[in-house]
Design a protein around this motif. Structure first.
Motif, PDB file in Angstrom:
ATOM      1  N   TYR A  52      41.424  54.283  32.798  1.00  0.00           N
ATOM      2  CA  TYR A  52      41.221  53.929  31.376  1.00  0.00           C
ATOM      3  C   TYR A  52      40.438  52.631  31.203  1.00  0.00           C
ATOM      4  N   ASP A  53      40.582  51.703  32.143  1.00  0.00           N
ATOM      5  CA  ASP A  53      39.923  50.397  31.984  1.00  0.00           C
ATOM      6  C   ASP A  53      38.482  50.415  32.493  1.00  0.00           C
ATOM      7  N   HIS A  54      38.039  51.548  33.001  1.00  0.00           N
ATOM      8  CA  HIS A  54      36.661  51.674  33.500  1.00  0.00           C
ATOM      9  C   HIS A  54      35.866  52.739  32.740  1.00  0.00           C
ATOM     10  N   ALA A  55      36.572  53.724  32.187  1.00  0.00           N
ATOM     11  CA  ALA A  55      35.902  54.829  31.484  1.00  0.00           C
ATOM     12  C   ALA A  55      36.431  54.987  30.061  1.00  0.00           C
TER      13      ALA A  55
ATOM     14  N   THR B 216      32.530  53.807  38.025  1.00  0.00           N
ATOM     15  CA  THR B 216      33.074  53.682  39.379  1.00  0.00           C
ATOM     16  C   THR B 216      34.221  54.666  39.588  1.00  0.00           C
ATOM     17  N   HIS B 217      35.002  54.882  38.526  1.00  0.00           N
ATOM     18  CA  HIS B 217      36.060  55.894  38.534  1.00  0.00           C
ATOM     19  C   HIS B 217      36.508  56.093  37.097  1.00  0.00           C
ATOM     20  N   LEU B 218      37.474  56.983  36.879  1.00  0.00           N
ATOM     21  CA  LEU B 218      37.793  57.395  35.507  1.00  0.00           C
ATOM     22  C   LEU B 218      39.063  56.754  34.951  1.00  0.00           C
TER      23      LEU B 218
ATOM     24  N   GLY C   2      36.957  43.597  41.469  1.00  0.00           N
ATOM     25  CA  GLY C   2      36.974  44.203  40.142  1.00  0.00           C
ATOM     26  C   GLY C   2      37.821  43.532  39.089  1.00  0.00           C
ATOM     27  N   HIS C   3      38.814  42.745  39.491  1.00  0.00           N
ATOM     28  CA  HIS C   3      39.736  42.202  38.487  1.00  0.00           C
ATOM     29  C   HIS C   3      40.110  40.742  38.720  1.00  0.00           C
ATOM     30  N   ASP C   4      39.353  40.042  39.548  1.00  0.00           N
ATOM     31  CA  ASP C   4      39.767  38.686  39.934  1.00  0.00           C
ATOM     32  C   ASP C   4      39.211  37.633  38.962  1.00  0.00           C
TER      33      ASP C   4
ATOM     34  N   SER D  74      34.351  46.952  42.197  1.00  0.00           N
ATOM     35  CA  SER D  74      35.266  47.518  41.203  1.00  0.00           C
ATOM     36  C   SER D  74      36.672  47.564  41.819  1.00  0.00           C
ATOM     37  N   ASP D  75      37.378  48.686  41.681  1.00  0.00           N
ATOM     38  CA  ASP D  75      38.769  48.713  42.131  1.00  0.00           C
ATOM     39  C   ASP D  75      38.925  49.066  43.612  1.00  0.00           C
ATOM     40  N   ALA D  76      37.816  49.076  44.361  1.00  0.00           N
ATOM     41  CA  ALA D  76      37.957  49.129  45.822  1.00  0.00           C
ATOM     42  C   ALA D  76      38.507  47.799  46.336  1.00  0.00           C
ATOM     43  N   VAL D  77      38.292  46.724  45.550  1.00  0.00           N
ATOM     44  CA  VAL D  77      38.831  45.389  45.872  1.00  0.00           C
ATOM     45  C   VAL D  77      39.240  44.748  44.544  1.00  0.00           C
ATOM     46  N   HIS D  78      40.519  44.705  44.254  1.00  0.00           N
ATOM     47  CA  HIS D  78      40.927  44.141  42.962  1.00  0.00           C
ATOM     48  C   HIS D  78      40.743  42.629  42.906  1.00  0.00           C
ATOM     49  N   PHE D  79      41.251  41.953  43.924  1.00  0.00           N
ATOM     50  CA  PHE D  79      41.157  40.490  44.029  1.00  0.00           C
ATOM     51  C   PHE D  79      40.540  40.137  45.386  1.00  0.00           C
TER      52      PHE D  79
HETATM   53 ZN   LIG Z   1      40.622  48.672  37.149  1.00  0.00          ZN
END
Ligand SMILES: [Zn+2]
Ligand SMILES: [Zn+2]
Length: 270
Positions: free
Chosen positions: A98-101, A94-96, A238-240, A194-199
């Protein structure tokens, strides 16, 4: 529905955890200084013949360096779902960050799908600014670059259908080339945000997350995510930690590790 070519089963795999308070999750802070921890996920879509993994998570070394908790290595978590990571042929990044790539080596045979703009962003002039490069790790960037030279990266620009039933859509905002993934399931189109919407709360209240490249794109991204999903119940943040509570476990012994997203969740969406 297994075996049908364009209908996928989709799983959220929770591999990490990190403590944080509410002011650390909203741009401009928050008046309630109470815990709002993050879970760290990757996602797996499978139709029986094709398996696509979304993001790679981070390694034990990165967890230590960043003071996060690695609950179990991503390769092990994927095996718990009955999938051999060595046989995965497609990974969407989804992006680069550290927690995704951060654990690309977990999928040694895969082709990696990435937006043009994310690569340009992570290797260009914006990385001269410490605040913008903070969520990136140089090793992860050199790893993906080496895959470009090995012919193992496919670049996309904007909206692309990768396979029948799976498409990627550039959102930007949080990171310049951030993409979300839209997947057809038995209950409609899911959006792995993913991180387009964290919670859930970010999209519910239209408040930006604290790590941001472009606030306008992040806020417009919430609208775009809504329009891509069949309903609010089809948006997967992405992180909820709520994701693991709203969806049933993926199978025996997978409580707290993997949840089935193609099943109608309990409670409301965002
Ligand atoms: Zn993230
Ligand atoms: Zn990120």
């Amino acid at each position: 529905m297994k075996g049908s070519s364009d209908i996928f089963e989709v799983y959220a795999v929770r591999y990490g955890h990190g403590g944080r308070n509410r002011p650390g999750n909203f741009l401009g802070g928050d008046s309630h200084d109470v815990p709002m921890p993050l879970d760290y996920y990757i996602w797996v879509a499978t139709n029986g013949s094709l398996t696509v993994v979304i993001d790679t998570g981070f390694t034990a070394n990165l967890a230590k360096a960043r003071n996060r908790q690695l609950l179990l290595p991503v390769s092990m978590a994927v095996r718990r779902l009955g999938i051999n990571p060595d046989s995965v042929e497609h990974v969407i990044l989804t992006h680069l960050h550290y927690d995704h790539a951060g654990d690309q080596a977990a999928f040694p045979r895969a082709c990696f799908h990435l937006q043009d703009r994310e690569m340009a962003y992570a290797t260009g002039r914006c990385m001269c600014h410490e605040i913008l490069r903070q969520p990136f790790e140089l090793d992860n960037i050199t790893n993906i670059l080496s895959k470009v030279y090995a012919g193992r990266v496919m670049f996309h620009d904007g909206d692309t259908e990768l396979f029948p039933g799976i498409s990627v859509h550039r959102i930007g905002g949080h990171s310049k080339g951030l993409q979300v993934v839209r997947i057809q399931t038995q209950r409609g189109h899911l959006v792995i945000a993913s991180d387009a919407v964290h919670f859930y709360e970010h999209i519910e209240t239209n408040r930006p997350f604290v790590v941001v490249h472009n606030v306008e794109d992040m806020l417009e991204g919430y609208r775009r995510v809504r329009s891509l999903a069949s309903s609010p119940d089809h948006v997967v943040p992405g992180h909820d930690p709520l994701v693991m509570r709203r969806y049933p476990k993926a199978g025996p012994g997978l409580e707290g590790i993997a949840a089935a997203l193609h099943v109608q969740p309990d409670g409301r969406g965002y």
